[in-house]
Design a protein around this motif. Structure first.
Motif, PDB file in Angstrom:
ATOM      1  N   GLU A  34       0.837  -1.206   0.000  1.00  0.00           N
ATOM      2  CA  GLU A  34       0.000   0.000   0.000  1.00  0.00           C
ATOM      3  C   GLU A  34       0.873   1.257   0.000  1.00  0.00           C
ATOM      4  O   GLU A  34       0.622   2.208  -0.749  1.00  0.00           O
ATOM      5  N   SER A  68       2.945   1.457  -3.441  1.00  0.00           N
ATOM      6  CA  SER A  68       2.116   1.828  -4.590  1.00  0.00           C
ATOM      7  C   SER A  68       1.589   3.250  -4.464  1.00  0.00           C
ATOM      8  O   SER A  68       1.490   3.974  -5.460  1.00  0.00           O
ATOM      9  N   ASP A  69       1.256   3.667  -3.223  1.00  0.00           N
ATOM     10  CA  ASP A  69       0.879   5.067  -3.007  1.00  0.00           C
ATOM     11  C   ASP A  69       1.989   6.002  -3.491  1.00  0.00           C
ATOM     12  O   ASP A  69       1.734   7.004  -4.176  1.00  0.00           O
ATOM     13  N   GLY A 110       1.769   8.355  -6.735  1.00  0.00           N
ATOM     14  CA  GLY A 110       1.896   9.775  -6.455  1.00  0.00           C
ATOM     15  C   GLY A 110       3.005  10.429  -7.250  1.00  0.00           C
ATOM     16  O   GLY A 110       2.935  11.623  -7.583  1.00  0.00           O
ATOM     17  N   GLU A 161      -9.891   3.050  -1.720  1.00  0.00           N
ATOM     18  CA  GLU A 161      -8.592   3.720  -1.699  1.00  0.00           C
ATOM     19  C   GLU A 161      -8.502   4.697  -0.540  1.00  0.00           C
ATOM     20  O   GLU A 161      -9.339   5.586  -0.403  1.00  0.00           O
ATOM     21  N   GLY A 209      -5.487   6.146  -0.146  1.00  0.00           N
ATOM     22  CA  GLY A 209      -4.346   6.932  -0.588  1.00  0.00           C
ATOM     23  C   GLY A 209      -4.416   6.966  -2.091  1.00  0.00           C
ATOM     24  O   GLY A 209      -5.497   6.948  -2.680  1.00  0.00           O
ATOM     25  N   ALA A 210      -3.264   6.943  -2.740  1.00  0.00           N
ATOM     26  CA  ALA A 210      -3.253   6.996  -4.202  1.00  0.00           C
ATOM     27  C   ALA A 210      -3.352   5.634  -4.840  1.00  0.00           C
ATOM     28  O   ALA A 210      -3.499   5.511  -6.026  1.00  0.00           O
ATOM     29  N   SER A 211      -3.238   4.551  -4.021  1.00  0.00           N
ATOM     30  CA  SER A 211      -3.005   3.247  -4.638  1.00  0.00           C
ATOM     31  C   SER A 211      -4.273   2.477  -4.941  1.00  0.00           C
ATOM     32  O   SER A 211      -4.892   2.632  -5.963  1.00  0.00           O
TER      33      SER A 211
END
Length: 316
Positions: free
Chosen positions: A196, A199-200, A204, A310, A312-314
């Motif tokens: 997590e 990948s975030d 990003g 999600e 975050g960004a992932s």
């Protein structure tokens, strides 16, 4: 990529049906079953190094050659049956359970609070999912280790499983349950948490919004994040992995508890012995984890699953 608070406020968590959770479980089962099965030769070498370090002391490549010279190339596929079945079951609970518990925690806290406490949510979801996954995995992992450590014990999954059940009883399948929890729960926490976070960070960094990335670009990010996650998970869980290999090979003394056997074996191994086979396992786990997340993401899309929640960004 938008970074204001308004998209977050407008974000609506997806709803999942039982069919969706079944699809998550199926994608996880395929991803774990295929990857673990394909790496059976590496796992055989890793297990031999852990169990007999004095014999298999020439590194990964040298140990491959030793096994082939002594037992033939077929020995590298020992335990293939229980590996595929056991890790398919584990993958179903691991990935499907992670999605279930992650969504449950987010709904209970509310999305805004969940964003604030996303790390505990990742940790808790991974830990609970892994507990149930290990209940399914443990009997088949015990069978696999017995087949690898004692090549003449039985001829495959059914023979090995039946002999252990007949001679030692159901309880013998769970002799390794405590060490498998010590191994797999930290492993799964490190795996999902690191994935997590990685990948975030990567999503990003990429200037193109995630929703506009090509399927190949998304798969590549999943692969890279999976490598990082796999190496972190392998290192964290290595001592317990070595202990698990030992405990499934060693019969308890009369009246000895599982914890007593664990303490005995841990004392015999020491710190250095606990990390036997780590380079091999880093290669194995880094590879299979990256492939698992790539397969899981691709299959979810093919099965028409809703996107992951999600924080975050992932998402994956």
């Amino acid at each position: 990529m938008a970074s204001t608070s308004s998209p977050k406020a407008a974000y609506s968590t997806p709803s999942y049906s039982l069919i969706d959770y079944g699809s998550f479980a199926l994608a996880g089962a395929v991803g774990c079953g295929v990857t673990h099965g394909s790496l059976t030769p590496v796992d055989v070498v890793k297990t031999r190094i852990q169990l007999e370090p004095a014999v298999y002391n020439k590194g990964m490549i040298g140990s491959f050659r030793q096994i082939i010279a002594k037992e033939g190339a077929g020995a590298l596929l020992t335990g293939l049956g229980p590996t595929i079945l056991g890790y398919s079951l584990q993958g179903a609970f691991k990935f499907g359970g992670y999605e279930l518990f992650k969504k449950t925690f987010i709904d209970a806290l509310g999305y805004e609070s969940a964003v604030t406490y996303k790390t505990p949510i990742y940790i808790g979801s991974a830990a609970i999912a892994e507990f149930f996954a290990d209940i399914a995995l443990c009997p088949l992992e015990a069978t696999r280790i017995r087949l690898v450590s004692q090549p003449n014990f039985a001829n495959g999954l059914i023979g090995g499983f039946s002999r252990i059940l007949r001679e030692e009883g159901v309880g013998s399948f769970y002799n390794g349950f405590t060490p498998i929890l010590f191994k797999q729960i930290p492993y799964n926490i490190a795996k999902f948490l690191t994935f997590e976070i990685a990948s975030d960070a990567i999503f990003g960094f990429v200037p193109t919004p995630k929703s506009e990335l090509s399927a190949s670009a998304t798969t590549g990010i999943n692969l890279l994040s999976g490598v990082v996650a796999g190496c972190a998970a392998a290192f964290v869980s290595q001592p317990a992995d070595t202990l698990l290999s030992k405990v499934n090979k060693t019969k308890k003394a009369p009246g000895q508890s599982t914890l007593g056997l664990l303490a005995q074996l841990a004392g015999e191994l020491g710190i250095r012995g606990s990390f036997a086979g780590l380079p091999t396992r880093l290669v194995m786990v880094g590879t299979l984890t990256s492939l698992q997340f790539a397969i899981y993401g691709s299959l979810k899309k093919a099965l028409g699953c809703p996107p992951a929640v999600e924080l975050g960004a992932s998402g994956h």
